[in-house]
Write an enzyme that holds these catalytic residues in place. Structure first.
Site, PDB file in Angstrom:
ATOM      1  N   LYS A 178       0.857  -1.167   0.000  1.00 41.40           N
ATOM      2  CA  LYS A 178       0.000   0.000   0.000  1.00 41.40           C
ATOM      3  C   LYS A 178       0.898   1.222   0.000  1.00 41.40           C
ATOM      4  O   LYS A 178       2.014   1.217   0.523  1.00 41.40           O
ATOM      5  CB  LYS A 178      -0.951   0.007   1.194  1.00 41.40           C
ATOM      6  CG  LYS A 178      -0.327   0.106   2.575  1.00 41.40           C
ATOM      7  CD  LYS A 178       0.069   1.471   3.055  1.00 41.40           C
ATOM      8  CE  LYS A 178      -1.061   2.461   2.947  1.00 41.40           C
ATOM      9  NZ  LYS A 178      -0.577   3.831   3.409  1.00 41.40           N
ATOM     10  N   THR A 189       3.937   6.856   3.058  1.00 43.74           N
ATOM     11  CA  THR A 189       3.623   5.823   4.050  1.00 43.74           C
ATOM     12  C   THR A 189       3.348   4.630   3.187  1.00 43.74           C
ATOM     13  O   THR A 189       2.376   4.608   2.497  1.00 43.74           O
ATOM     14  CB  THR A 189       2.376   6.295   4.764  1.00 43.74           C
ATOM     15  OG1 THR A 189       2.769   7.483   5.354  1.00 43.74           O
ATOM     16  CG2 THR A 189       1.898   5.336   5.761  1.00 43.74           C
ATOM     17  N   GLU A 275      -1.326  10.061  -4.611  1.00 46.96           N
ATOM     18  CA  GLU A 275      -2.537  10.792  -4.261  1.00 46.96           C
ATOM     19  C   GLU A 275      -2.874  11.846  -5.316  1.00 46.96           C
ATOM     20  O   GLU A 275      -2.076  12.726  -5.606  1.00 46.96           O
ATOM     21  CB  GLU A 275      -2.367  11.440  -2.887  1.00 46.96           C
ATOM     22  CG  GLU A 275      -2.365  10.411  -1.773  1.00 46.96           C
ATOM     23  CD  GLU A 275      -2.071  10.990  -0.402  1.00 46.96           C
ATOM     24  OE1 GLU A 275      -2.398  10.305   0.586  1.00 46.96           O
ATOM     25  OE2 GLU A 275      -1.519  12.098  -0.319  1.00 46.96           O
ATOM     26  N   ASN A 401      -4.814  16.002   1.028  1.00 51.07           N
ATOM     27  CA  ASN A 401      -3.977  16.171   2.197  1.00 51.07           C
ATOM     28  C   ASN A 401      -4.337  17.377   3.058  1.00 51.07           C
ATOM     29  O   ASN A 401      -3.862  17.488   4.195  1.00 51.07           O
ATOM     30  CB  ASN A 401      -2.495  16.264   1.758  1.00 51.07           C
ATOM     31  CG  ASN A 401      -1.961  14.895   1.403  1.00 51.07           C
ATOM     32  OD1 ASN A 401      -1.675  14.084   2.271  1.00 51.07           O
ATOM     33  ND2 ASN A 401      -1.860  14.619   0.110  1.00 51.07           N
ATOM     34  N   SER A 406      -9.669  14.641   8.779  1.00 57.87           N
ATOM     35  CA  SER A 406     -11.104  14.831   8.933  1.00 57.87           C
ATOM     36  C   SER A 406     -11.882  14.177   7.796  1.00 57.87           C
ATOM     37  O   SER A 406     -13.086  14.180   7.815  1.00 57.87           O
ATOM     38  CB  SER A 406     -11.449  16.308   9.001  1.00 57.87           C
ATOM     39  OG  SER A 406     -10.935  17.001   7.866  1.00 57.87           O
TER      40      SER A 406
END
Length: 406
Positions: A178, A189, A275, A401, A406
């Site tokens: 991942k 990450t 992303e 990001n 949230s």
């Protein structure tokens, strides 16, 4: 060697599962990998000085113990910057998994990914382990569900498997990973789990992985941020029953080649799923004076925000490539460099000896509009080369990001 369907459950003796334990609202968030027999294990980890608790746990378990047999992973909370409590939770995850599987605590590796600074919801983690163990599945479906469960901002699960003959025995290597953001060369990450049924010594398994990482996972970048949790684990259970690989012979190098196919495929899947990304960017430096020079130049280009933005805009702004090479600290002659753009629709030389060619902007835009784009820089100083992978930089990256927690 050939690619086959599947991931971590493709090799003999491995089962896996992924499910929702309630850490996330409506997504799978826990995964487990298990071998029916103890495995030789190797691992590579983040170079970030701020290391998450699972990284510290796995380093200790792999370096101090002969065998590993299971991996338990959660997504949603990174268990990073969590102090002694975070380390205690790693041990608790391992202990709970070991008790349910009937194995030693020291043979359980743990991994976490997600928000930094939050403590693990151990009630949900323990409950998740209780659900994972009885549902472990040796089919390809089990591996696929596990690949889905380790995702955070990833848009797709990432798996690959290959098989080959070693010592007259069919050997399989499978992997899942991942990674989508907080990805940067020097372990990204990202989490990667690779399984194999090859019979190989621990020393050579570690050497094969650590050498390969330099040209694969350490050559990808999405955003220039090196994570606190980066981990790649490689488990070998020996069930292929080939003659044990204990020296660097023909069998060892066949294994190394197959491992590289797995890791480079997973690396490209991470880079292409950056992303907000719309394109995989491959940067090749060829005819360099040394491998070190090639690596430095390739990394500088693939991490350049301006280059990444140009790829997003399908703009053949080659000056940004040459500029990124120039500030890389690697010495070269800009007046000798040739630059090409390439994709499945064609290849175009846009720079020759440091100056623009009479190239077609229309053709350049067409090449750069593909979902996989390669830029090649010929440095003309030797015969060394390196390849790095990244992605374009989009408005969506900022959106993802800006409100990640949230």
């Amino acid at each position: 060697m050939k690619k086959i369907k599947g991931g971590v459950t493709a090799p003999q003796g491995f089962s896996a599962m992924g499910l929702n334990a309630g850490i996330k609202k409506d997504k799978k968030d826990m995964a487990m990998i298990y071998s029916v027999v103890p495995c030789t294990a190797a691992g590579t980890f983040t170079t970030n000085q701020v290391k998450a608790a699972p990284v510290k746990w796995d380093q200790k378990m792999i370096y101090e113990n002969e065998f590993s047999q299971a991996v338990v992973c959660n997504s949603g909370v990174a268990n990073a910057c969590t102090g002694e409590e975070g380390m205690k939770y790693c041990e608790e995850m391992a202990q709970e998994t070991a008790a349910m599987l009937g194995i030693d605590k020291e043979s359980v590796l743990v991994a976490s990914t997600g928000v930094i600074g939050a403590q693990l919801p151990m009630d949900k983690i323990v409950n998740g382990i209780g659900m994972l163990v009885p549902t472990l599945d040796a089919s390809l479906d089990g591996g696929h569900l596990a690949a889905e469960a380790i995702m955070t901002t990833d848009t797709v699960p990432k798996e690959v498997a290959v098989e080959l003959m070693i010592g007259g025995k069919k050997v399989t290597i499978g992997g899942m990973c991942k990674g989508s953001g907080m990805i940067h060369p020097n372990m990204c990450t990202m989490l990667g789990f690779i399984t194999t049924d090859v019979n190989i010594s621990k020393d050579l398994l570690y050497e094969a992985l650590s050498n390969d990482i330099k040209d694969t996972f350490n050559m990808i970048s999405v955003d220039g941020d090196t994570s606190t949790n980066d981990t790649v684990l490689l488990l070998a259970n020996g069930l292929a029953e080939n003659k044990k690989i204990t020296e660097k012979n023909k069998d060892y190098y066949k294994f190394v080649e197959a491992l590289h196919e797995v890791t480079v495929t997973l690396s490209k899947k991470i880079a292409g799923d950056g992303e907000g990304a719309t394109a995989l960017l491959e940067v090749k430096m060829i005819n360099c004076e040394s491998k070190e020079q090639a690596v430095t130049l390739a990394k500088s280009v693939v991490t350049s925000s301006l280059v990444k933005a140009a790829i997003y805009g399908h703009d053949a702004n080659w000056g940004r490539i040459l500029c990124a090479m120039g500030y890389s600290t690697a010495k070269f002659n800009p007046d000798s460099v040739d630059i090409y753009f390439e994709s499945k629709v064609g290849k175009l030389k846009i720079v020759e000896n440091g100056r623009a060619t009479d190239y077609s902007e229309k053709m350049a835009t067409k090449i750069l509009s593909e979902p996989e784009v390669t830029t090649i820089a010929d440095v003309k100083m030797g015969d060394c080369e390196a390849t790095a992978w990244g992605c374009d930089l989009t408005h969506e990256y900022v959106s993802i990001n800006a409100d990640y927690r949230s």
